[in-house]
Write an enzyme that holds these catalytic residues in place. Structure first.
Site, mmCIF file in Angstrom:
data_model
loop_
_atom_site.group_PDB
_atom_site.id
_atom_site.type_symbol
_atom_site.label_atom_id
_atom_site.label_comp_id
_atom_site.label_asym_id
_atom_site.label_seq_id
_atom_site.Cartn_x
_atom_site.Cartn_y
_atom_site.Cartn_z
ATOM 1 N N ASP A 22 0.871 -1.182 0.000
ATOM 2 C CA ASP A 22 0.000 0.000 0.000
ATOM 3 C C ASP A 22 0.904 1.228 0.000
ATOM 4 O O ASP A 22 2.123 1.125 0.165
ATOM 5 C CB ASP A 22 -0.931 0.001 1.230
ATOM 6 C CG ASP A 22 -1.922 1.170 1.203
ATOM 7 O OD1 ASP A 22 -2.297 1.624 0.107
ATOM 8 O OD2 ASP A 22 -2.318 1.658 2.286
ATOM 9 N N SER A 23 0.278 2.380 -0.153
ATOM 10 C CA SER A 23 1.040 3.626 -0.134
ATOM 11 C C SER A 23 1.433 4.023 1.289
ATOM 12 O O SER A 23 2.304 4.854 1.490
ATOM 13 C CB SER A 23 0.189 4.748 -0.730
ATOM 14 O OG SER A 23 -1.039 4.834 -0.016
ATOM 15 N N TYR A 54 -1.064 7.943 -3.131
ATOM 16 C CA TYR A 54 -1.221 7.396 -4.481
ATOM 17 C C TYR A 54 -2.417 8.020 -5.194
ATOM 18 O O TYR A 54 -2.510 7.967 -6.407
ATOM 19 C CB TYR A 54 -1.450 5.885 -4.403
ATOM 20 C CG TYR A 54 -0.204 5.029 -4.281
ATOM 21 C CD1 TYR A 54 1.084 5.565 -4.288
ATOM 22 C CD2 TYR A 54 -0.324 3.645 -4.182
ATOM 23 C CE1 TYR A 54 2.201 4.754 -4.175
ATOM 24 C CE2 TYR A 54 0.797 2.826 -4.086
ATOM 25 C CZ TYR A 54 2.056 3.382 -4.076
ATOM 26 O OH TYR A 54 3.150 2.571 -3.973
ATOM 27 N N GLY A 55 -3.351 8.556 -4.391
ATOM 28 C CA GLY A 55 -4.630 9.023 -4.930
ATOM 29 C C GLY A 55 -4.531 9.992 -6.096
ATOM 30 O O GLY A 55 -5.415 10.033 -6.949
ATOM 31 N N CYS A 85 -4.630 -1.603 -1.775
ATOM 32 C CA CYS A 85 -4.845 -0.193 -2.099
ATOM 33 C C CYS A 85 -5.751 -0.149 -3.328
ATOM 34 O O CYS A 85 -5.403 -0.701 -4.373
ATOM 35 C CB CYS A 85 -3.495 0.456 -2.386
ATOM 36 S SG CYS A 85 -3.623 2.132 -3.009
ATOM 37 N N ASN A 86 -6.890 0.492 -3.174
ATOM 38 C CA ASN A 86 -7.836 0.576 -4.293
ATOM 39 C C ASN A 86 -7.242 1.345 -5.462
ATOM 40 O O ASN A 86 -7.421 0.984 -6.618
ATOM 41 C CB ASN A 86 -9.113 1.286 -3.847
ATOM 42 C CG ASN A 86 -9.887 0.499 -2.813
ATOM 43 O OD1 ASN A 86 -10.895 -0.115 -3.119
ATOM 44 N ND2 ASN A 86 -9.416 0.506 -1.583
ATOM 45 N N THR A 87 -6.525 2.417 -5.145
ATOM 46 C CA THR A 87 -5.967 3.269 -6.198
ATOM 47 C C THR A 87 -4.939 2.496 -7.027
ATOM 48 O O THR A 87 -4.987 2.492 -8.263
ATOM 49 C CB THR A 87 -5.284 4.506 -5.566
ATOM 50 O OG1 THR A 87 -6.137 5.039 -4.554
ATOM 51 C CG2 THR A 87 -4.997 5.559 -6.607
ATOM 52 N N CYS A 197 -11.216 2.986 -0.186
ATOM 53 C CA CYS A 197 -9.812 3.286 0.094
ATOM 54 C C CYS A 197 -9.452 2.544 1.380
ATOM 55 O O CYS A 197 -10.178 2.638 2.374
ATOM 56 C CB CYS A 197 -9.625 4.791 0.273
ATOM 57 S SG CYS A 197 -7.993 5.257 0.884
ATOM 58 N N HIS A 199 -7.330 3.049 3.574
ATOM 59 C CA HIS A 199 -7.109 3.921 4.727
ATOM 60 C C HIS A 199 -8.404 4.192 5.494
ATOM 61 O O HIS A 199 -8.384 4.440 6.696
ATOM 62 C CB HIS A 199 -6.518 5.261 4.289
ATOM 63 C CG HIS A 199 -5.043 5.220 4.038
ATOM 64 N ND1 HIS A 199 -4.495 4.560 2.970
ATOM 65 C CD2 HIS A 199 -4.008 5.756 4.725
ATOM 66 C CE1 HIS A 199 -3.169 4.703 3.014
ATOM 67 N NE2 HIS A 199 -2.852 5.424 4.062
HETATM 68 N N1 DGL Z 1 -4.813 3.290 0.461
HETATM 69 C C1 DGL Z 1 -5.055 3.878 -0.833
HETATM 70 C C2 DGL Z 1 -6.318 3.290 -1.456
HETATM 71 O O1 DGL Z 1 -6.860 2.292 -0.980
HETATM 72 C C3 DGL Z 1 -5.212 5.363 -0.880
HETATM 73 C C4 DGL Z 1 -4.296 6.246 -0.172
HETATM 74 C C5 DGL Z 1 -3.478 7.111 -1.114
HETATM 75 O O2 DGL Z 1 -4.017 8.034 -1.729
HETATM 76 O O3 DGL Z 1 -2.296 6.809 -1.199
HETATM 77 O O4 DGL Z 1 -6.779 3.806 -2.435
#
Ligand code: DGL
Length: 289
Positions: A22-23, A54-55, A85-87, A197, A199
């Site tokens: 993840d980020s 990452y967003g 991480c979804n992004t 997300c 997070h």
């Molecule tokens: N954890 C990342 C997600 O699930 C998002 C956080 C980010 O923007 O890095 O998309």
């Protein structure tokens, strides 16, 4: 020379059952669910905190990083890697599955739109996610496949993941970020929300009471952990259940160790449940970055 050689030579990255990427701290929500499923799992966790968030990053930027991180796990024999991480999943999952074929089984993370759509009694649902996930093709595709019969609003929440990553979740800050989202939810009578997300898992308790009481939230951490465990169980191996080792999650960071540890402590202080973590490598260097 293998990409992971420099890390392996320090003896710091070996014997990882499932890798997680993840980020930042968001994917620890998946690590926590995995540890609940199987406390003996040896988890490796790469937090690309140097590039957080990452967003707002491009697909072109995220794909090579994901390939590199998955390679690190792959080269030490890890057969299941979760892009928690979804992004990053939205940006790189199809590329990674082709690139690694079956050598590493990749589990992605996507907003739980399907259960959210199934739950909704009035057909009005929402996905809250980063800008990257909201504007990516994957979410539109997900809607097409699993939620074509509902009205789905995709709501970008810039700044919300940052709030978690700093471990700072003051009510004022959350209200400022969540206020406009709550308004949109009320205006469109949304009764079911998919958190898009990783997070946001850590915000669930704090933000849910800001919304009307009939709104139900869906978080993907548990189903993603279950899927990873399912793939891991398919691999022939020695039974890790016999190990009886309650290992902490081995963390590898591209950014600052101090701020990562501070964030974890602050989240714990604010009532979030995280797995035990051990930072194994202060700086994971990404070549050509
Ligand atoms: N954890 C990342 C997600 O699930 C998002 C956080 C980010 O923007 O890095 O998309």
């Amino acid at each position: 020379m293998k990409i992971a050689d420099s890390i392996l030579s320090t003896g710091k990255l070996t014997g990882i059952d499932i890798g997680i990427i993840d980020s930042g701290v968001g994917g620890l929500s998946v690590a926590q669910e995995l540890k609940i499923l199987e406390p003996n799992l040896r988890l490796g966790y790469i937090a690309d905190t140097a590039l957080f968030p990452y967003g707002d990053k491009s697909v072109e930027m995220l794909i090579p990083r994901m390939r590199y991180f998955v390679s690190l796990f792959g080269e030490i024999g890890t057969r299941v890697v979760v892009i928690a991480c979804n992004t990053a999943s939205s940006a790189s999952l199809s590329d990674l599955r082709v690139h690694f074929n079956d050598s590493v089984r990749i589990v992605g993370m996507e907003p739980p739109l399907k259960p959210a759509a199934q739950y909704s009694s009035n057909g009005s649902v929402a996905v809250i996610a980063t800008s990257g996930t909201v504007s990516g093709d994957s979410l539109a595709d997900l809607k097409e496949r699993f939620a074509s019969d509902v009205a789905a609003r995709f709501i970008a929440a810039p700044g919300l993941a940052d709030c978690v990553e700093r471990g700072q979740m003051t009510d004022t800050e959350i209200d400022t970020l969540i206020g406009p989202i709550v308004q949109e939810i009320i205006e469109h009578d949304v009764d079911s929300v998919a958190l898009g997300c990783s997070h946001y898992s850590f915000l669930m308790r704090r933000i849910s009471n800001k919304f009307p009481a009939n709104v139900k939230f869906f978080d993907a951490a548990r189903p993603v952990a279950r899927r990873a465990m399912q793939l891991f169980d398919e691999i022939p191996k020695n039974d890790i259940r016999a190990l009886n080792q309650r290992n902490p999650v081995n963390v590898f960071l591209t950014g600052s160790e101090t701020s990562f540890k501070e964030t974890v402590s602050k989240l714990e202080e604010s009532g979030c449940v995280l797995p035990d973590v051990k930072v194994k490598l202060e700086k994971l260097v990404v070549p050509n970055a």
